[in-house]
Design a protein around this motif. Structure first.
Motif, PDB file in Angstrom:
ATOM      1  N   SER A 171      20.543 -16.421 -37.379  1.00  0.00           N
ATOM      2  CA  SER A 171      19.131 -16.729 -37.117  1.00  0.00           C
ATOM      3  C   SER A 171      18.451 -15.439 -36.710  1.00  0.00           C
ATOM      4  O   SER A 171      19.083 -14.378 -36.636  1.00  0.00           O
ATOM      5  CB  SER A 171      19.003 -17.786 -35.999  1.00  0.00           C
ATOM      6  N   ASP A 172      17.145 -15.504 -36.408  1.00  0.00           N
ATOM      7  CA  ASP A 172      16.440 -14.309 -35.954  1.00  0.00           C
ATOM      8  C   ASP A 172      17.020 -13.780 -34.636  1.00  0.00           C
ATOM      9  O   ASP A 172      16.891 -12.584 -34.339  1.00  0.00           O
ATOM     10  CB  ASP A 172      14.952 -14.619 -35.754  1.00  0.00           C
ATOM     11  N   GLN A 173      17.648 -14.652 -33.879  1.00  0.00           N
ATOM     12  CA  GLN A 173      18.164 -14.276 -32.572  1.00  0.00           C
ATOM     13  C   GLN A 173      19.686 -14.142 -32.529  1.00  0.00           C
ATOM     14  O   GLN A 173      20.246 -13.946 -31.460  1.00  0.00           O
ATOM     15  CB  GLN A 173      17.724 -15.322 -31.520  1.00  0.00           C
ATOM     16  N   GLU A 174      20.319 -14.249 -33.692  1.00  0.00           N
ATOM     17  CA  GLU A 174      21.776 -14.156 -33.684  1.00  0.00           C
ATOM     18  C   GLU A 174      22.302 -13.613 -35.006  1.00  0.00           C
ATOM     19  O   GLU A 174      21.939 -14.095 -36.076  1.00  0.00           O
ATOM     20  CB  GLU A 174      22.410 -15.523 -33.401  1.00  0.00           C
ATOM     21  N   HIS A 175      23.169 -12.591 -34.898  1.00  0.00           N
ATOM     22  CA  HIS A 175      23.842 -12.015 -36.058  1.00  0.00           C
ATOM     23  C   HIS A 175      25.319 -11.834 -35.707  1.00  0.00           C
ATOM     24  O   HIS A 175      25.697 -11.840 -34.534  1.00  0.00           O
ATOM     25  CB  HIS A 175      23.242 -10.649 -36.430  1.00  0.00           C
ATOM     26  N   VAL A 176      26.135 -11.661 -36.731  1.00  0.00           N
ATOM     27  CA  VAL A 176      27.558 -11.376 -36.541  1.00  0.00           C
ATOM     28  C   VAL A 176      27.898 -10.127 -37.348  1.00  0.00           C
ATOM     29  O   VAL A 176      27.609 -10.049 -38.545  1.00  0.00           O
ATOM     30  CB  VAL A 176      28.448 -12.550 -36.984  1.00  0.00           C
ATOM     31  N   LEU A 177      28.492  -9.143 -36.669  1.00  0.00           N
ATOM     32  CA  LEU A 177      28.905  -7.901 -37.326  1.00  0.00           C
ATOM     33  C   LEU A 177      30.414  -7.915 -37.512  1.00  0.00           C
ATOM     34  O   LEU A 177      31.167  -8.090 -36.547  1.00  0.00           O
ATOM     35  CB  LEU A 177      28.496  -6.688 -36.478  1.00  0.00           C
ATOM     36  N   LEU A 178      30.847  -7.745 -38.753  1.00  0.00           N
ATOM     37  CA  LEU A 178      32.263  -7.666 -39.085  1.00  0.00           C
ATOM     38  C   LEU A 178      32.578  -6.243 -39.530  1.00  0.00           C
ATOM     39  O   LEU A 178      31.916  -5.716 -40.428  1.00  0.00           O
ATOM     40  CB  LEU A 178      32.632  -8.633 -40.227  1.00  0.00           C
ATOM     41  N   VAL A 179      33.547  -5.639 -38.900  1.00  0.00           N
ATOM     42  CA  VAL A 179      33.996  -4.299 -39.270  1.00  0.00           C
ATOM     43  C   VAL A 179      35.502  -4.350 -39.501  1.00  0.00           C
ATOM     44  O   VAL A 179      36.242  -4.874 -38.655  1.00  0.00           O
ATOM     45  CB  VAL A 179      33.667  -3.266 -38.173  1.00  0.00           C
ATOM     46  N   THR A 180      35.947  -3.820 -40.624  1.00  0.00           N
ATOM     47  CA  THR A 180      37.378  -3.781 -40.935  1.00  0.00           C
ATOM     48  C   THR A 180      37.743  -2.371 -41.375  1.00  0.00           C
ATOM     49  O   THR A 180      37.062  -1.784 -42.217  1.00  0.00           O
ATOM     50  CB  THR A 180      37.745  -4.778 -42.052  1.00  0.00           C
ATOM     51  N   MET A 181      38.813  -1.855 -40.781  1.00  0.00           N
ATOM     52  CA  MET A 181      39.318  -0.526 -41.133  1.00  0.00           C
ATOM     53  C   MET A 181      40.798  -0.644 -41.468  1.00  0.00           C
ATOM     54  O   MET A 181      41.505  -1.486 -40.905  1.00  0.00           O
ATOM     55  CB  MET A 181      39.120   0.455 -39.975  1.00  0.00           C
ATOM     56  N   HIS A 182      41.268   0.225 -42.356  1.00  0.00           N
ATOM     57  CA  HIS A 182      42.701   0.288 -42.594  1.00  0.00           C
ATOM     58  C   HIS A 182      43.333   1.160 -41.522  1.00  0.00           C
ATOM     59  O   HIS A 182      42.747   2.154 -41.078  1.00  0.00           O
ATOM     60  CB  HIS A 182      43.005   0.854 -43.983  1.00  0.00           C
ATOM     61  N   HIS A 183      44.556   0.773 -41.127  1.00  0.00           N
ATOM     62  CA  HIS A 183      45.237   1.505 -40.060  1.00  0.00           C
ATOM     63  C   HIS A 183      45.466   2.966 -40.432  1.00  0.00           C
ATOM     64  O   HIS A 183      45.601   3.838 -39.563  1.00  0.00           O
ATOM     65  CB  HIS A 183      46.573   0.822 -39.764  1.00  0.00           C
ATOM     66  N   GLY A 184      45.490   3.276 -41.721  1.00  0.00           N
ATOM     67  CA  GLY A 184      45.694   4.652 -42.143  1.00  0.00           C
ATOM     68  C   GLY A 184      44.582   5.590 -41.732  1.00  0.00           C
ATOM     69  O   GLY A 184      44.773   6.817 -41.701  1.00  0.00           O
ATOM     70  N   VAL A 185      43.413   5.053 -41.377  1.00  0.00           N
ATOM     71  CA  VAL A 185      42.289   5.897 -40.963  1.00  0.00           C
ATOM     72  C   VAL A 185      41.780   5.518 -39.569  1.00  0.00           C
ATOM     73  O   VAL A 185      40.738   6.002 -39.137  1.00  0.00           O
ATOM     74  CB  VAL A 185      41.128   5.818 -41.980  1.00  0.00           C
ATOM     75  N   SER A 186      42.516   4.668 -38.873  1.00  0.00           N
ATOM     76  CA  SER A 186      42.017   4.180 -37.589  1.00  0.00           C
ATOM     77  C   SER A 186      43.186   3.693 -36.737  1.00  0.00           C
ATOM     78  O   SER A 186      44.311   3.551 -37.209  1.00  0.00           O
ATOM     79  CB  SER A 186      41.010   3.050 -37.819  1.00  0.00           C
ATOM     80  N   ASP A 187      42.897   3.421 -35.475  1.00  0.00           N
ATOM     81  CA  ASP A 187      43.862   2.797 -34.574  1.00  0.00           C
ATOM     82  C   ASP A 187      43.083   2.071 -33.481  1.00  0.00           C
ATOM     83  O   ASP A 187      41.839   1.998 -33.532  1.00  0.00           O
ATOM     84  CB  ASP A 187      44.851   3.816 -33.997  1.00  0.00           C
ATOM     85  N   GLY A 188      43.800   1.526 -32.505  1.00  0.00           N
ATOM     86  CA  GLY A 188      43.122   0.747 -31.471  1.00  0.00           C
ATOM     87  C   GLY A 188      42.104   1.555 -30.692  1.00  0.00           C
ATOM     88  O   GLY A 188      41.010   1.078 -30.384  1.00  0.00           O
ATOM     89  N   TRP A 189      42.446   2.782 -30.346  1.00  0.00           N
ATOM     90  CA  TRP A 189      41.511   3.663 -29.625  1.00  0.00           C
ATOM     91  C   TRP A 189      40.261   3.891 -30.473  1.00  0.00           C
ATOM     92  O   TRP A 189      39.140   3.938 -29.960  1.00  0.00           O
ATOM     93  CB  TRP A 189      42.224   4.974 -29.325  1.00  0.00           C
ATOM     94  N   SER A 190      40.454   4.054 -31.785  1.00  0.00           N
ATOM     95  CA  SER A 190      39.336   4.341 -32.686  1.00  0.00           C
ATOM     96  C   SER A 190      38.289   3.232 -32.684  1.00  0.00           C
ATOM     97  O   SER A 190      37.103   3.503 -32.893  1.00  0.00           O
ATOM     98  CB  SER A 190      39.849   4.550 -34.114  1.00  0.00           C
ATOM     99  N   VAL A 191      38.729   1.997 -32.494  1.00  0.00           N
ATOM    100  CA  VAL A 191      37.779   0.887 -32.448  1.00  0.00           C
ATOM    101  C   VAL A 191      36.785   1.097 -31.311  1.00  0.00           C
ATOM    102  O   VAL A 191      35.577   0.908 -31.467  1.00  0.00           O
ATOM    103  CB  VAL A 191      38.513  -0.455 -32.299  1.00  0.00           C
ATOM    104  N   GLY A 192      37.302   1.528 -30.159  1.00  0.00           N
ATOM    105  CA  GLY A 192      36.409   1.826 -29.038  1.00  0.00           C
ATOM    106  C   GLY A 192      35.494   2.993 -29.323  1.00  0.00           C
ATOM    107  O   GLY A 192      34.309   2.975 -28.950  1.00  0.00           O
ATOM    108  N   VAL A 193      36.003   4.026 -29.996  1.00  0.00           N
ATOM    109  CA  VAL A 193      35.164   5.176 -30.369  1.00  0.00           C
ATOM    110  C   VAL A 193      34.051   4.722 -31.303  1.00  0.00           C
ATOM    111  O   VAL A 193      32.880   5.102 -31.139  1.00  0.00           O
ATOM    112  CB  VAL A 193      36.014   6.272 -31.046  1.00  0.00           C
ATOM    113  N   LEU A 194      34.406   3.910 -32.301  1.00  0.00           N
ATOM    114  CA  LEU A 194      33.410   3.454 -33.272  1.00  0.00           C
ATOM    115  C   LEU A 194      32.276   2.705 -32.589  1.00  0.00           C
ATOM    116  O   LEU A 194      31.092   2.993 -32.828  1.00  0.00           O
ATOM    117  CB  LEU A 194      34.076   2.579 -34.329  1.00  0.00           C
ATOM    118  N   PHE A 195      32.609   1.757 -31.737  1.00  0.00           N
ATOM    119  CA  PHE A 195      31.561   0.968 -31.094  1.00  0.00           C
ATOM    120  C   PHE A 195      30.795   1.774 -30.058  1.00  0.00           C
ATOM    121  O   PHE A 195      29.597   1.554 -29.850  1.00  0.00           O
ATOM    122  CB  PHE A 195      32.146  -0.310 -30.495  1.00  0.00           C
ATOM    123  N   GLY A 196      31.456   2.727 -29.413  1.00  0.00           N
ATOM    124  CA  GLY A 196      30.730   3.601 -28.496  1.00  0.00           C
ATOM    125  C   GLY A 196      29.696   4.443 -29.221  1.00  0.00           C
ATOM    126  O   GLY A 196      28.546   4.574 -28.773  1.00  0.00           O
TER     127      GLY A 196
END
Length: 517
Positions: A171-196
């Motif tokens: 709706s105008d007041q609600e969205h959902v963001l989906l992000v998917t990365m392959h482990h070959g270019v990312s890791d758990g720490w990277s998820v925090g970096v991306l969102f930061g």
């Protein structure tokens, strides 16, 4: 052997060394090595000149995933999916622009694995093949299925891209963001970096300001090149020696007794079981750990080894674990696959008291951290470990503790950010115990292979682990063989009722009730 000083003294020394010319640095390092000083921490990760489209050798962790992809084919087992709900008035243009800026900022997100005469390389693109898909979500009830489908869609490592994003409008007041990365270019720490990075860029763009982010000192391909040179300079040889001594003779098949025989070829079919330990139990576990100079991680891992020991009757327990492997300041703000796998091996042959076991686990963990730089794949090669299509090398069960989240992880500008829960039907190992500290207590997830285990088996396992944690805080000086795993009522049922109809556990060769005696 001499050592390099730590903390502020080390930081000052590193700064001075980096101000030297390359020639002077080499001369200084040669002199220090002659004096027996370990200079590996002072090595400068200076990026060599290269064009953006030049192929770069894979890092060792990337190389392992590429090898597995050749072995197993396309699989979603190494996808890293994330989904968040955004509540409030979203500036979609600013969000898409911020996502595109993150992709441009981090070369890892524009990387694919290109094959050159049979040898894989990192190939960094310009990011134009990455598109943020904007979609309408007609029925909110479909969201869990959409998230699960996104998480289960494999990447093509050679063609790429290895990053994708979708923005669903509810709706105008609600969205959902989906992000998917392959482990070959990312890791758990990277998820925090991306969102930061995403938060900082989105807030700036909404206010009409330019990016507030400082340029990155290096990119992931620079790290991959540096890593190979650094490890070849004696670091790998020294650390491999430790792991060969530590892991020689380890049983790679040890795992929780299975409900079915192991398939001839390893599968990645998985499911998850979640649980929570209350906040007061978490605090008491911290207190127990502190009493014996151990961290919460060490305490929870020691308890995990006890459950595995009691379930298998084995005394030599090997458990995999993950470290962020970001010991250098240059890579702290970088998206990429830095995480490394360590193996924690525990000896319970003398039926130690839990506090004695905790001391042993502490010593093992600290030694492992001191030798965490050598890639796990190099350890496997050095051990000449069995390579089997049926199971992973060295260990089959993993333990992970994620620290309590900090910072502004619940806001994106004026938007409220909420996690979206959904099922993931893949798993890398037989069993992974994943714990996270929260203000409400200890949140746990058991990820398990459904070709080996039934859900009821995993639920019993969760009950045993949580009961053991309560037993540990009640008496950490009790012998591990005497620590209660079951509430009294269930213990009577297991020992009496199941003893009257002892059905053997398929593949385990033992009766179910024997798990807990």
């Amino acid at each position: 052997m001499g050592t390099i000083p730590h903390d502020h003294e080390r930081a000052a020394l590193v700064h001075k060394v980096r101000s030297l010319s390359a020639k002077r640095r080499r001369a200084l390092f040669a002199l220090l090595r002659k004096e027996g000083v370990d200079v590996s921490a002072l090595d400068v990760m200076a990026p060599p000149p290269r064009r953006a489209d030049d192929p770069v050798p894979l890092s060792f962790t990337q190389q392992r995933l590429w090898f597995l992809a050749q072995l197993d084919g396309a699989s979603a087992a190494y996808n890293i999916p994330a989904a968040v709900r955004l509540r409030g008035r979203l500036d979609r243009t600013a969000l898409v622009r911020a996502l595109e800026a993150v992709v441009q900022r981090h070369e890892a997100l524009r990387t694919r694995f290109a094959d050159h005469d049979g040898v894989p390389y990192q190939h960094i693109g310009d990011g134009r093949d990455i598109e943020v898909r904007l979609e309408e979500l007609a029925d909110p009830a479909d969201l869990p299925l959409i998230c699960a489908g996104e998480a289960a869609t494999p990447f093509d490592l050679e063609r790429g891209p290895l990053f994708r994003a979708r923005l669903l409008r509810v709706s105008d007041q609600e969205h959902v963001l989906l992000v998917t990365m392959h482990h070959g270019v990312s890791d758990g720490w990277s998820v925090g970096v991306l969102f930061g990075d995403l938060v900082a860029l989105y807030e700036a763009y909404c206010a009409g300001r330019p990016s507030p982010l400082e340029p990155l000192p290096v990119q992931y391909p620079d790290y991959a090149l540096w890593q190979r040179r650094w490890l070849a300079d004696g670091v790998q040889e020294r650390q491999i020696g430790y792991w060969k001594k530590q892991l020689t003779g380890v049983d790679p098949r040890l795992t929780l007794p299975a409900d079915r025989e192991r398939p001839a070829v390893k599968t990645y079919h998985g499911a998850r079981e979640v649980f929570r330990c209350p906040a007061d139990l978490l605090e008491r576990l911290r207190t127990v750990g502190a009493r014996y100079d151990a961290t919460l991680y060490m305490t929870l891992l020691a308890a995990y080894t006890v459950v595995l020991h009691r379930c298998t009757q084995q005394t030599d327990i090997a458990v995999g674990t993950v470290v962020a492997n970001r010991n250098r300041s240059e890579v702290e703000g970088l998206i990429g696959f830095f995480a490394n796998t360590l193996v924690m091996r525990t000896d319970l042959s003398d039926d130690p008291a839990f506090c004695e076991l905790l001391t042993q686990v502490r010593k093992t963990a600290l030694e492992a951290y001191d030798h965490q730089d050598v890639p796990f794949e190099a350890v496997v090669d050095a051990l000449q470990a069995e390579r089997s299509l049926a199971h992973s090398p060295v260990f089959q069960t993993m333990f992970v503790l994620q620290e309590a989240r900090t910072g502004r992880e619940d806001r994106l500008g004026e938007l409220e950010v909420l996690p979206v829960e959904f099922d993931v039907d893949t798993t890398k190992f037989d069993l992974t115990l994943d714990l996270r500290e929260t203000p409400e207590g200890l949140d746990g997830t058991v990820e398990y292979n459904t070709d080996l285990y039934d859900r009821e088996t995993i639920r019993r396992f969760v009950g045993h682990y949580t009961t053991l944690l309560a037993s540990v805080v009640a008496d950490p000086e009790e012998r591990v063989s005497a620590l209660p795993l079951l509430p009294e009522a269930e213990r009577r049922r297991v020992l009496v009722e199941w003893n009257e109809r002892p059905a053997a556990v398929a593949g385990g060769g033992r009766c179910v009730h024997e798990w807990f005696e």
